[in-house]
Design an enzyme around this catalytic site. Structure first.
Site, PDB file in Angstrom:
ATOM      1  N   SER A 182     -20.727  64.325  34.706  1.00  0.00           N
ATOM      2  CA  SER A 182     -20.712  62.870  34.624  1.00  0.00           C
ATOM      3  C   SER A 182     -21.977  62.295  35.241  1.00  0.00           C
ATOM      4  O   SER A 182     -22.488  62.819  36.235  1.00  0.00           O
ATOM      5  CB  SER A 182     -19.497  62.353  35.394  1.00  0.00           C
ATOM      6  OG  SER A 182     -19.607  60.966  35.607  1.00  0.00           O
ATOM      7  N   TYR A 198     -13.577  62.333  43.231  1.00  0.00           N
ATOM      8  CA  TYR A 198     -13.750  62.695  41.818  1.00  0.00           C
ATOM      9  C   TYR A 198     -15.199  63.117  41.542  1.00  0.00           C
ATOM     10  O   TYR A 198     -15.462  64.186  40.984  1.00  0.00           O
ATOM     11  CB  TYR A 198     -13.369  61.513  40.900  1.00  0.00           C
ATOM     12  CG  TYR A 198     -13.986  61.614  39.535  1.00  0.00           C
ATOM     13  CD1 TYR A 198     -13.483  62.516  38.604  1.00  0.00           C
ATOM     14  CD2 TYR A 198     -15.105  60.845  39.182  1.00  0.00           C
ATOM     15  CE1 TYR A 198     -14.083  62.652  37.361  1.00  0.00           C
ATOM     16  CE2 TYR A 198     -15.701  60.973  37.950  1.00  0.00           C
ATOM     17  CZ  TYR A 198     -15.197  61.880  37.041  1.00  0.00           C
ATOM     18  OH  TYR A 198     -15.796  62.016  35.822  1.00  0.00           O
ATOM     19  N   LYS A 241     -17.157  66.887  40.410  1.00  0.00           N
ATOM     20  CA  LYS A 241     -18.137  67.127  39.334  1.00  0.00           C
ATOM     21  C   LYS A 241     -19.414  67.719  39.915  1.00  0.00           C
ATOM     22  O   LYS A 241     -19.984  68.668  39.367  1.00  0.00           O
ATOM     23  CB  LYS A 241     -18.448  65.822  38.587  1.00  0.00           C
ATOM     24  CG  LYS A 241     -17.290  65.262  37.783  1.00  0.00           C
ATOM     25  CD  LYS A 241     -16.924  66.169  36.626  1.00  0.00           C
ATOM     26  CE  LYS A 241     -15.761  65.648  35.806  1.00  0.00           C
ATOM     27  NZ  LYS A 241     -15.249  66.632  34.842  1.00  0.00           N
TER      28      LYS A 241
END
Ligand code: UDP
Length: 338
Positions: free
Chosen positions: A124, A148, A152
């Site tokens: 991302s 989150y 990643k």
């Protein structure tokens, strides 16, 4: 190729599965349906004229994954499965670390046991944070500001370490900017549970009469109209980017990172206006305070993917709004209407 797709029933996964099937690849989807519906795969089959195999399992389930690899003998993996809500990740961080890191480690171990050497990973643009100014090139500094995003970022580092230790492994890390839109058939699309966090699903539900108005999170950013700007990329273009990355891995080893974005920033109000134009519906909105954790602006420098993959985003934000509206209007409650 035989491609195992984790999270293939989800939003980006289903569009990529469709693109793979249309290109003649064989696909096995592994998905636990925790945030997706198997109906998406029925519709993918209807659109492609042939179906993907499906195993309902969590990617951390090593026995299920091992059986799937033994049976399907994939030549490559695309790893979409993961938990993805920023706000939720601050409330239940351990679930995010367990699910996102655990699934990736299990997947890499099972791949090694079965001699499967190519993996494309859903990363991302959140990894760019506010460490530098957009447009972001792939060598810009990376980090993360929430659990989150940290999953990643950590998975990128794990993949780089594993690729450094195993010169047979081929890794493509794809840093997505803001995926929007839907297949133009209106048969598959984004189907968030509960109140959407993301802008486009929220706008689409306002247009469909399911929500009263949009809250615009901040109009005092240092951007042309004061609202946040993002690089919105059509999910069909994004899916094509995965096929281009898979193709590249067939004759290039090592660890690669590519941005998948358009390079064009759009503001929240640009999106509202594009959606109004595409749908013919007025979107009521109200300006609200900034959302904690949001950056003013994020957009890609997409040149590396253009030169190395021969891929570029082709579809416009207007097209994406029209496609999202078609999907939402035909499926007001998403796949639950099926
Ligand atoms: N946004 C908004 N209202 C909403 C949802 C999002 O104003 O209900 C804004 C948000 O502040 C950001 C942009 O829309 O500037 C994109 O947000 P989204 O959550 O879709 O993606 P993000 O870039 O945060 O991952």
């Amino acid at each position: 190729m035989r491609v195992l797709v984790t999270g293939g029933a989800g939003y980006i996964g289903s569009h990529t599965t469709l693109a793979l099937l249309k290109e003649g690849h064989d696909v096995l989807v592994v998905d636990d349906l925790s945030n997706s519906s198997v109906e998406s795969l029925h519709r993918v089959a209807e659109l492609a004229g042939r179906e993907a195999g499906f195993v309902e399992a969590n990617v951390r389930d090593e026995a299920a994954l091992d059986a799937a690899f033994a049976d399907f003998t994939p030549e490559a993996v695309i790893h979409f499965a993961g938990w993805k809500a920023v706000g939720e990740s601050t409330q239940i961080p351990l679930v995010y670390y367990r699910e996102n890191l655990g699934s990736t480690i299990t997947l890499l171990e099972v791949m090694a046991q079965h001699g499967c050497r190519s993996i494309v990973f859903s990363s991302s643009a959140t990894v760019y944070g506010e460490l530098s100014e957009p447009p972001f090139t792939e060598d810009a500094p990376t980090g993360a500001t929430n659990p989150y995003g940290r999953t990643k970022h950590m998975i990128e580092q794990i993949l780089a370490d594993v690729a450094a230790a195993d010169d047979q492994l081929r890794v493509a890390v794809l840093r997505y900017f803001n995926p929007i839109g839907a297949d133009e058939s209106g048969r598959i699309g984004e189907d968030p549970k509960g109140i959407p966090n993301n802008l486009l699903p929220f706008v689409a539900q306002v247009a469909a009469g399911r929500r009263e108005k949009l809250m615009v999170f901040g109009d005092d950013y240092p951007t042309p109209d004061g609202t946040g700007t993002r690089d919105y990329i059509h999910v069909v273009d994004l899916a094509a980017g995965h096929l281009a990355a898979l193709g590249h891995l067939q004759d290039h080893d090592g660890y690669h990172v590519w941005n998948l974005g358009t390079g064009q920033p759009s503001s929240v109000l640009d999106i509202v206006h594009a959606f109004e134009k595409a749908s013919g519906v007025t979107i009521p909105y109200e300006v609200a305070p900034r959302r904690p954790g949001d950056v003013a602006s994020s957009f890609a420098d997409p040149k590396l993917a253009q030169t190395e993959l021969g891929w570029r985003a082709e579809l416009s934000v207007e097209q994406a709004c029209a496609d999202t509206h078609r999907w939402q209007a035909a499926n007001p409650n998403g796949f639950a209407d099926a």
